[in-house]
Design an enzyme around this catalytic site. Structure first.
Site, PDB file in Angstrom:
ATOM      1  N   ASP A 286       6.409  -1.346   5.509  1.00 19.19           N
ATOM      2  CA  ASP A 286       5.812  -0.875   4.267  1.00 19.19           C
ATOM      3  C   ASP A 286       6.461   0.415   3.773  1.00 19.19           C
ATOM      4  OD1 ASP A 286       3.491  -0.972   2.346  1.00 19.19           O
ATOM      5  OD2 ASP A 286       3.111   0.984   3.242  1.00 19.19           O
ATOM      6  N   GLU A 328      10.191  -3.756   2.605  1.00 14.76           N
ATOM      7  CA  GLU A 328       9.454  -3.664   1.345  1.00 14.76           C
ATOM      8  C   GLU A 328      10.006  -2.477   0.563  1.00 14.76           C
ATOM      9  OE1 GLU A 328       5.947  -2.487  -1.385  1.00 14.76           O
ATOM     10  OE2 GLU A 328       6.394  -1.394   0.434  1.00 14.76           O
TER      11      GLU A 328
HETATM   12  C1  GLC Z   1       5.208   1.037  -3.734  1.00 15.74           C
HETATM   13  C2  GLC Z   1       3.908   0.613  -4.339  1.00 15.74           C
HETATM   14  C3  GLC Z   1       4.049  -0.062  -5.626  1.00 15.74           C
HETATM   15  C4  GLC Z   1       4.919   0.718  -6.514  1.00 15.74           C
HETATM   16  C5  GLC Z   1       6.175   1.109  -5.835  1.00 15.74           C
HETATM   17  C6  GLC Z   1       6.934   2.034  -6.689  1.00 15.74           C
HETATM   18  O1  GLC Z   1       5.954  -0.033  -3.315  1.00 15.74           O
HETATM   19  O2  GLC Z   1       3.269  -0.282  -3.537  1.00 15.74           O
HETATM   20  O3  GLC Z   1       2.785  -0.182  -6.195  1.00 15.74           O
HETATM   21  O4  GLC Z   1       5.215  -0.008  -7.659  1.00 15.74           O
HETATM   22  O5  GLC Z   1       5.934   1.754  -4.627  1.00 15.74           O
HETATM   23  O6  GLC Z   1       8.077   2.434  -6.064  1.00 15.74           O
HETATM   24  C1  GLC Z   2       3.232  -0.613  -0.303  1.00 11.64           C
HETATM   25  C2  GLC Z   2       2.050  -1.522  -0.499  1.00 11.64           C
HETATM   26  C3  GLC Z   2       1.094  -0.922  -1.473  1.00 11.64           C
HETATM   27  C4  GLC Z   2       0.680   0.448  -0.995  1.00 11.64           C
HETATM   28  C5  GLC Z   2       1.878   1.319  -0.668  1.00 11.64           C
HETATM   29  C6  GLC Z   2       1.484   2.492   0.146  1.00 11.64           C
HETATM   30  O1  GLC Z   2       4.028  -0.531  -1.416  1.00 11.64           O
HETATM   31  O2  GLC Z   2       2.490  -2.773  -0.916  1.00 11.64           O
HETATM   32  O3  GLC Z   2       0.001  -1.747  -1.683  1.00 11.64           O
HETATM   33  O4  GLC Z   2      -0.082   1.073  -1.993  1.00 11.64           O
HETATM   34  O5  GLC Z   2       2.837   0.658   0.094  1.00 11.64           O
HETATM   35  O6  GLC Z   2       1.204   2.098   1.463  1.00 11.64           O
END
Ligand code: GLC
Ligand code: GLC
Length: 640
Positions: A286, A328
């Site tokens: 994450d 991610e």
């Molecule tokens: C994280 C958040 C997402 C947001 C992104 C921006 O992945 O989960 O909501 O759009 O950061 O960089």
């Molecule tokens: C990621 C998740 C998002 C969350 C963020 C902070 O982007 O997908 O839902 O808000 O990380 O953990």
């Protein structure tokens, strides 16, 4: 001393240490071999990351013992699966892989009842189930579980660790891989490390970024991007009790971890291996772009963030090589691909494909999608995209502005248009979404909404316009058709298979109303299942089409490890790609992103032999044709 010699000496010393010796047994040989093989990489990485750390050697020694400890706790069945996967390293790259992401309490009540839903996922064809974060987290707002208070404790509302273990076993039996989150950029402010820090324990204050002086925080803050500007301006939160500022990239209760401290890396490695030992197959890393900070930079995608992830990856390879990482990184496409590699993350979300499919639906034009994918879809052959159309988060309009510029598209105004289109304030838009995190300073905004509502189904059902209902259903099929076939692991999102609409109930909930992502996190109910099983409903049309396409995918080896070639068409509304494999053959796909029929010549599709062609999706045979006409939003899957 020369580096290799140092490395050798370090390992020799560790191996001779009493602590390490005491952990050895006749069952640890595999570990010892893997350590021997991978230690040089680990050593080099840690030395580079922690170059000036006076006690680095003792951390390395402790880390190696901790790795061995985790290895010893790993179940025999998991160790066996590790060994099989080492022999079959592309196990996650085949056509059998079909994912879905679910919140335990939104698709079931808890972990125990989720077990009873396994037959549903099997019937649908799911072989990869991502359980959204299910760890202990603060009562009330916990960012949907992404504020973790204890990685080793399941949220009591969902069950206990034994239930998670039982679920892992049941999923394995059903041929479904388990995916869990490794939320390692931050912990919640209720994590025991954060609590000790709040009580004044300096050892744990060093686990986070705490500043007494606002000016020190500002030296970082001035260069940072604001991720949740409507929660709080800037990336720091003031703690009254401590009279300190703490770094909080996301919500104020999510404290960023300080990886400059090697103790943090060690501690989080143990948490990661604990999750791996529960029996998961993939770990979702994450918010990995944010894990390393340096003054004067945006603190995203820094070189040391990569080294740090590589270090986690070596530990993974030593202890549990059967588990795979998923990146991610929802960042610029040039940066997304840098996390992908055998030595870093073996799989990655594909936000570019996601965002540009929505862009094409809005504009009916595929030029930006085609050009971007042509340049950026190819990744290392050992790795895999995770292709998705919708997820639990917002949609950010990620694409390269220079790519767009070549096509005469101005990035900034195009994003403004897309936000308007999907939040319904653009006249004629079919979509019904909500804005997310509008930043008044720079006008940035993202979009939330369920896949079906963004595709137009909500509006069409309200007006009962049959043609519009048909278009909305076809758009949903189109997006799923693409993620299932373009190359990589398709990842569906809970409820999209049932055409679930926006859920506005969050607006009445004080703990949720500030976060519009809840609009696309509906609780699934029996009515939705009934509708999906009732012939003649839009939901049924969606459900049956998705189910059919999943089955087709799983029966088509060409969708496994074959190459993807994005075709450049002169036709501005179509996307076409070809999958090919030296021994299996080829398949060609073409998708219409407009509500008008579109014709394309077989020559353009690079399909030479046009005597006999079949569209797998509609089961239509074409004989002796030179061109094909696609219905509105139709996707064709052509084989000979
Ligand atoms: C994280 C958040 C997402 C947001 C992104 C921006 O992945 O989960 O909501 O759009 O950061 O960089
Ligand atoms: C990621 C998740 C998002 C969350 C963020 C902070 O982007 O997908 O839902 O808000 O990380 O953990």
């Amino acid at each position: 001393m020369e580096h290799n010699k140092q490395c050798q000496q370090c390992l020799t010393r560790i191996k001779a240490s009493g602590k390490y010796q005491a952990l050895l047994s006749n069952k640890t040989q595999v570990f010892e071999q893997r350590l021997e093989q991978n230690f040089p990489r680990l050593f080099r990485l840690l030395l580079t990351i922690y170059d000036n750390q006076y006690d680095l050697y003792s951390h390395i020694e402790a880390l190696v013992c901790e790795l061995l400890g985790s290895f010893k706790k790993r179940k025999i069945s998991l160790k066996r699966s590790d060994e099989q996967r080492v022999l079959n390293p592309s196990w996650y790259r085949n056509e059998q892989m079909v994912g879905m992401a679910v919140y335990v309490d939104l698709v079931a009540d808890d972990l125990q009842t989720l077990i009873t839903k396994i037959p549903y996922y099997q019937e649908l064809g799911i072989t990869y189930l991502h359980l959204m974060p299910l760890y202990l987290s603060p009562e009330g707002d916990s960012d949907g579980g992404y504020a973790v208070s204890d990685y080793r404790q399941v949220d009591p509302k969902l069950g206990a660790t034994k239930d998670l273990k039982a679920l892992a076993v049941a999923l394995k039996k059903a041929g479904i891989n388990l995916v869990l989150d490794f939320v390692f950029n931050h912990t919640s402010d209720e994590h025991q490390w954060a609590q000790k820090a709040q009580q004044g324990d300096e050892q744990f204050q060093d686990y986070y970024f705490l500043f007494s002086d606002r000016e020190d925080a500002d030296q970082y803050d001035n260069a940072l991007r604001e991720i949740f500007p409507s929660v709080r301006r800037g990336c720091f939160t003031y703690l009254d009790d401590m009279q300190k500022w703490v770094w909080t990239t996301f919500n104020s209760f999510q404290w960023d971890l300080n990886y400059r401290n090697p103790a943090v890396f060690r501690a989080m490695t143990q948490e990661m291996l604990y999750l791996a030992n529960l029996g998961c197959d993939l770990l979702r890393l994450d918010a990995l772009a944010f894990v390393w900070k340096e003054k004067g930079t945006q603190c995203e995608n820094l070189p040391k963030a990569h080294l740090l992830i590589q270090a986690f990856n070596v530990c993974r390879e030593i202890v549990c090589p059967g588990v795979v990482f998923k990146s991610e990184a929802i960042v610029h496409p040039d940066e997304v691909v840098k996390y992908i590699g055998k030595e870093e993350c073996q799989t990655s979300y594909n936000p570019l494909l996601m965002a540009l499919m929505w862009e094409s639906l809005a504009t009916r034009k595929t030029e930006l999608l085609q050009l971007s994918l042509q340049r950026r879809f190819t990744i290392n052959n050992d790795c895999s995209w995770v292709n998705y159309a919708r997820c639990h988060d917002d949609i950010g309009w990620t694409f390269d502005d220079a790519d767009a510029g070549e096509l005469g598209i101005n990035g900034e105004s195009h994003r403004e248009f897309l936000n308007k289109f999907y939040t319904g304030s653009f006249e004629g838009s079919f979509s019904k979404g909500l804005g997310f995190q509008y930043n008044p300073e720079n006008g940035d905004c993202r979009v939330c909404g369920s896949l079906a509502s963004l595709c137009g189904l909500e509006k069409a059902l309200i007006s009962q316009n049959q043609e519009h209902i048909g278009h909305a259903v076809a758009r949903i099929k189109l997006l799923h058709g693409i993620i299932l076939t373009i190359g990589g692991i398709p990842l569906l999102y809970q409820g999209d298979e049932l055409a679930a609409l926006n859920d506005y109930s969050f607006e009445q909930d004080d703990k949720k109303k500030h976060d519009s992502r809840w609009v696309n996190r509906p609780k699934l109910n029996t009515n939705m299942l009934v509708a999906a099983n009732t012939l003649g409903t839009a939901q049924h049309a969606v459900f049956s089409a998705i189910k059919k396409m999943i089955a087709l995918r799983k029966a088509s080896p060409i969708l496994g490890e074959s190459d993807t070639q994005i075709l450049l068409l002169t036709q501005p509304n179509l996307l076409a790609y070809k999958r090919s494999h030296a021994t299996i053959g080829t398949a060609t796909f073409v998708a219409n992103f407009s509500e008008f029929p579109q014709t394309v010549s077989l020559h353009e599709l690079d399909v030479e032999d046009h005597l006999e062609l079949t569209d797998q999706i509609s089961d239509t045979r074409y004989t002796n044709v030179r061109e094909l006409t696609l219905a509105p939003y139709q996707i064709l899957w052509l084989t000979k």
